[in-house]
Design a protein around this motif. Structure first.
Motif, PDB file in Angstrom:
ATOM      1  N   LEU A 163       8.444  51.567  22.358  1.00  0.00           N
ATOM      2  CA  LEU A 163       8.681  52.420  23.519  1.00  0.00           C
ATOM      3  C   LEU A 163       8.939  51.582  24.775  1.00  0.00           C
ATOM      4  O   LEU A 163       9.792  51.939  25.602  1.00  0.00           O
ATOM      5  CB  LEU A 163       7.485  53.348  23.741  1.00  0.00           C
ATOM      6  N   ALA A 164       8.212  50.477  24.915  1.00  0.00           N
ATOM      7  CA  ALA A 164       8.420  49.610  26.082  1.00  0.00           C
ATOM      8  C   ALA A 164       9.812  48.983  26.046  1.00  0.00           C
ATOM      9  O   ALA A 164      10.482  48.884  27.083  1.00  0.00           O
ATOM     10  CB  ALA A 164       7.346  48.523  26.121  1.00  0.00           C
ATOM     11  N   VAL A 165      10.269  48.577  24.869  1.00  0.00           N
ATOM     12  CA  VAL A 165      11.614  48.002  24.750  1.00  0.00           C
ATOM     13  C   VAL A 165      12.670  49.056  25.073  1.00  0.00           C
ATOM     14  O   VAL A 165      13.664  48.776  25.756  1.00  0.00           O
ATOM     15  CB  VAL A 165      11.828  47.429  23.331  1.00  0.00           C
ATOM     16  N   VAL A 166      12.462  50.292  24.578  1.00  0.00           N
ATOM     17  CA  VAL A 166      13.397  51.378  24.884  1.00  0.00           C
ATOM     18  C   VAL A 166      13.460  51.612  26.394  1.00  0.00           C
ATOM     19  O   VAL A 166      14.550  51.783  26.970  1.00  0.00           O
ATOM     20  CB  VAL A 166      12.975  52.668  24.151  1.00  0.00           C
ATOM     21  N   CYS A 167      12.295  51.612  27.047  1.00  0.00           N
ATOM     22  CA  CYS A 167      12.265  51.801  28.502  1.00  0.00           C
ATOM     23  C   CYS A 167      12.991  50.669  29.220  1.00  0.00           C
ATOM     24  O   CYS A 167      13.717  50.906  30.193  1.00  0.00           O
ATOM     25  CB  CYS A 167      10.818  51.882  28.987  1.00  0.00           C
ATOM     26  N   LEU A 168      12.811  49.445  28.734  1.00  0.00           N
ATOM     27  CA  LEU A 168      13.477  48.302  29.367  1.00  0.00           C
ATOM     28  C   LEU A 168      14.997  48.412  29.225  1.00  0.00           C
ATOM     29  O   LEU A 168      15.740  48.158  30.186  1.00  0.00           O
ATOM     30  CB  LEU A 168      12.975  47.001  28.754  1.00  0.00           C
ATOM     31  N   VAL A 169      15.452  48.802  28.042  1.00  0.00           N
ATOM     32  CA  VAL A 169      16.897  48.970  27.821  1.00  0.00           C
ATOM     33  C   VAL A 169      17.444  50.070  28.722  1.00  0.00           C
ATOM     34  O   VAL A 169      18.519  49.923  29.330  1.00  0.00           O
ATOM     35  CB  VAL A 169      17.178  49.281  26.339  1.00  0.00           C
ATOM     36  N   ALA A 170      16.719  51.180  28.833  1.00  0.00           N
ATOM     37  CA  ALA A 170      17.164  52.277  29.686  1.00  0.00           C
ATOM     38  C   ALA A 170      17.220  51.860  31.146  1.00  0.00           C
ATOM     39  O   ALA A 170      18.172  52.189  31.875  1.00  0.00           O
ATOM     40  CB  ALA A 170      16.231  53.483  29.522  1.00  0.00           C
ATOM     41  N   MET A 171      16.189  51.122  31.597  1.00  0.00           N
ATOM     42  CA  MET A 171      16.174  50.638  32.976  1.00  0.00           C
ATOM     43  C   MET A 171      17.364  49.715  33.234  1.00  0.00           C
ATOM     44  O   MET A 171      18.027  49.806  34.276  1.00  0.00           O
ATOM     45  CB  MET A 171      14.867  49.917  33.260  1.00  0.00           C
ATOM     46  N   ALA A 172      17.631  48.812  32.289  1.00  0.00           N
ATOM     47  CA  ALA A 172      18.743  47.872  32.459  1.00  0.00           C
ATOM     48  C   ALA A 172      20.089  48.593  32.430  1.00  0.00           C
ATOM     49  O   ALA A 172      21.022  48.221  33.148  1.00  0.00           O
ATOM     50  CB  ALA A 172      18.691  46.803  31.371  1.00  0.00           C
ATOM     51  N   TRP A 173      20.184  49.663  31.628  1.00  0.00           N
ATOM     52  CA  TRP A 173      21.445  50.404  31.510  1.00  0.00           C
ATOM     53  C   TRP A 173      21.780  51.135  32.812  1.00  0.00           C
ATOM     54  O   TRP A 173      22.932  51.131  33.253  1.00  0.00           O
ATOM     55  CB  TRP A 173      21.342  51.390  30.358  1.00  0.00           C
ATOM     56  N   PHE A 174      20.774  51.747  33.423  1.00  0.00           N
ATOM     57  CA  PHE A 174      21.010  52.538  34.629  1.00  0.00           C
ATOM     58  C   PHE A 174      20.838  51.738  35.919  1.00  0.00           C
ATOM     59  O   PHE A 174      21.181  52.240  36.999  1.00  0.00           O
ATOM     60  CB  PHE A 174      20.066  53.742  34.658  1.00  0.00           C
ATOM     61  N   ASN A 175      20.301  50.530  35.831  1.00  0.00           N
ATOM     62  CA  ASN A 175      20.088  49.701  37.024  1.00  0.00           C
ATOM     63  C   ASN A 175      20.496  48.266  36.719  1.00  0.00           C
ATOM     64  O   ASN A 175      19.691  47.334  36.841  1.00  0.00           O
ATOM     65  CB  ASN A 175      18.615  49.744  37.459  1.00  0.00           C
ATOM     66  N   THR A 176      21.757  48.097  36.325  1.00  0.00           N
ATOM     67  CA  THR A 176      22.228  46.788  35.857  1.00  0.00           C
ATOM     68  C   THR A 176      22.103  45.722  36.945  1.00  0.00           C
ATOM     69  O   THR A 176      21.614  44.609  36.689  1.00  0.00           O
ATOM     70  CB  THR A 176      23.685  46.885  35.387  1.00  0.00           C
ATOM     71  N   LEU A 177      22.540  46.043  38.159  1.00  0.00           N
ATOM     72  CA  LEU A 177      22.500  45.056  39.233  1.00  0.00           C
ATOM     73  C   LEU A 177      21.063  44.644  39.548  1.00  0.00           C
ATOM     74  O   LEU A 177      20.758  43.446  39.660  1.00  0.00           O
ATOM     75  CB  LEU A 177      23.166  45.615  40.491  1.00  0.00           C
ATOM     76  N   ILE A 178      20.177  45.612  39.655  1.00  0.00           N
ATOM     77  CA  ILE A 178      18.781  45.304  39.942  1.00  0.00           C
ATOM     78  C   ILE A 178      18.178  44.493  38.800  1.00  0.00           C
ATOM     79  O   ILE A 178      17.381  43.571  39.022  1.00  0.00           O
ATOM     80  CB  ILE A 178      17.968  46.588  40.167  1.00  0.00           C
ATOM     81  N   GLY A 179      18.576  44.820  37.568  1.00  0.00           N
ATOM     82  CA  GLY A 179      18.084  44.062  36.416  1.00  0.00           C
ATOM     83  C   GLY A 179      18.529  42.616  36.456  1.00  0.00           C
ATOM     84  O   GLY A 179      17.751  41.708  36.143  1.00  0.00           O
ATOM     85  N   LEU A 180      19.772  42.378  36.855  1.00  0.00           N
ATOM     86  CA  LEU A 180      20.266  41.003  36.957  1.00  0.00           C
ATOM     87  C   LEU A 180      19.544  40.237  38.070  1.00  0.00           C
ATOM     88  O   LEU A 180      19.219  39.055  37.916  1.00  0.00           O
ATOM     89  CB  LEU A 180      21.776  41.008  37.212  1.00  0.00           C
ATOM     90  N   ILE A 181      19.294  40.919  39.180  1.00  0.00           N
ATOM     91  CA  ILE A 181      18.543  40.283  40.265  1.00  0.00           C
ATOM     92  C   ILE A 181      17.127  39.958  39.801  1.00  0.00           C
ATOM     93  O   ILE A 181      16.585  38.881  40.101  1.00  0.00           O
ATOM     94  CB  ILE A 181      18.514  41.192  41.508  1.00  0.00           C
ATOM     95  N   PHE A 182      16.527  40.868  39.048  1.00  0.00           N
ATOM     96  CA  PHE A 182      15.187  40.622  38.495  1.00  0.00           C
ATOM     97  C   PHE A 182      15.194  39.395  37.587  1.00  0.00           C
ATOM     98  O   PHE A 182      14.297  38.544  37.657  1.00  0.00           O
ATOM     99  CB  PHE A 182      14.718  41.856  37.726  1.00  0.00           C
ATOM    100  N   LEU A 183      16.218  39.288  36.733  1.00  0.00           N
ATOM    101  CA  LEU A 183      16.337  38.114  35.879  1.00  0.00           C
ATOM    102  C   LEU A 183      16.477  36.840  36.704  1.00  0.00           C
ATOM    103  O   LEU A 183      15.923  35.792  36.363  1.00  0.00           O
ATOM    104  CB  LEU A 183      17.538  38.262  34.940  1.00  0.00           C
ATOM    105  N   GLY A 184      17.236  36.926  37.808  1.00  0.00           N
ATOM    106  CA  GLY A 184      17.382  35.764  38.685  1.00  0.00           C
ATOM    107  C   GLY A 184      16.050  35.329  39.277  1.00  0.00           C
ATOM    108  O   GLY A 184      15.729  34.132  39.312  1.00  0.00           O
ATOM    109  N   PHE A 185      15.258  36.312  39.728  1.00  0.00           N
ATOM    110  CA  PHE A 185      13.931  35.984  40.259  1.00  0.00           C
ATOM    111  C   PHE A 185      13.044  35.381  39.176  1.00  0.00           C
ATOM    112  O   PHE A 185      12.261  34.453  39.440  1.00  0.00           O
ATOM    113  CB  PHE A 185      13.268  37.237  40.845  1.00  0.00           C
ATOM    114  N   MET A 186      13.142  35.910  37.962  1.00  0.00           N
ATOM    115  CA  MET A 186      12.353  35.363  36.852  1.00  0.00           C
ATOM    116  C   MET A 186      12.750  33.911  36.577  1.00  0.00           C
ATOM    117  O   MET A 186      11.887  33.061  36.321  1.00  0.00           O
ATOM    118  CB  MET A 186      12.561  36.218  35.598  1.00  0.00           C
ATOM    119  N   ALA A 187      14.046  33.623  36.636  1.00  0.00           N
ATOM    120  CA  ALA A 187      14.515  32.258  36.397  1.00  0.00           C
ATOM    121  C   ALA A 187      14.024  31.310  37.488  1.00  0.00           C
ATOM    122  O   ALA A 187      13.556  30.198  37.202  1.00  0.00           O
ATOM    123  CB  ALA A 187      16.046  32.236  36.323  1.00  0.00           C
TER     124      ALA A 187
END
Length: 212
Positions: A163-187
């Motif tokens: 369920l957590a993976v499904v939520c993460l995929v859904a979040m990334a699908w509908f908020n792609t730009l924010i997800g990429l920025i989040f990945l940048g902060f993680m890096a």
């Protein structure tokens, strides 16, 4: 806050920073005395929350700094034994975020909305890592003394992980730009973590456990 979306078009409320007062206004009317009473009650509640937030973020900054995860200067105490530098640092970040809210727009979101969305990304990633850690520890440390054991292992933890993976995929699908920025902060955070290994090696032996 969540029930506010049921009084009108949720898309309208989602794009403003004060959805609860606006929802109250839609229910009782703009000129109603009930609205002013509810807003004053909410204001006092926010003041109480504000003090709790200051207490929380400053102690978190202090504990992370003392353990070597943030610059050691944030772990300094004043003569009153309060983490004054951590309090000031968090306050500066908060004020900067408030004044930048109307200036920065990310994927159609204000800065506040984008930060909340990134926090959701962080929470989901934490859930996934927690479940993966559970499976790894059960395999590598089967005899470890545990004060709590997950019920119906491995079925319920596996369902939670899926369920957590499904939520993460859904979040990334509908908020792609924010997800990429989040990945940048993680890096950036990972690089900082690797470069500050000496800070953690020099931290007091009990800092990781107590933060004191």
């Amino acid at each position: 806050m969540f029930f506010a979306g049921g009084v009108g078009d949720w898309r309208t409320l989602s794009n403003i920073n004060d959805p609860l007062p606006q929802a109250m206004k839609a229910v009782v009317g703009e000129s109603s005395s009930w609205l002013h009473m509810l807003l004053w009650i909410g204001l006092f509640g926010l003041v109480a929350s504000f003090h709790g937030i200051i207490l929380g973020y400053s102690r978190q900054f202090f504990a992370l700094a003392r353990a070597g995860y943030l610059p050691a200067s944030l772990a300094k105490l004043s003569r009153f034994q309060t983490p004054h530098r951590a309090i000031i640092a968090g306050g500066v970040i908060g004020i900067a975020a408030i004044y930048s809210d109307g200036l920065i727009n990310l994927g159609g979101m204000t800065l506040t909305a984008a930060m909340i969305t990134m926090a959701v990304f962080g929470a989901i990633v934490m859930y996934i890592m927690s479940m993966l850690s559970l499976f790894k520890l059960r395999k590598t440390e089967p005899n470890l003394e545990r004060t709590f054991r997950a019920p119906c292992y491995p079925l319920l933890p596996f369902i939670a992980l899926v369920l957590a993976v499904v939520c993460l995929v859904a979040m990334a699908w509908f908020n792609t730009l924010i997800g990429l920025i989040f990945l940048g902060f993680m890096a950036v955070g990972f690089v900082y973590f690797m470069l500050t290994a000496q800070l953690r090696a020099d931290a007091p032996a009990d800092a990781m456990l107590t933060g004191l």
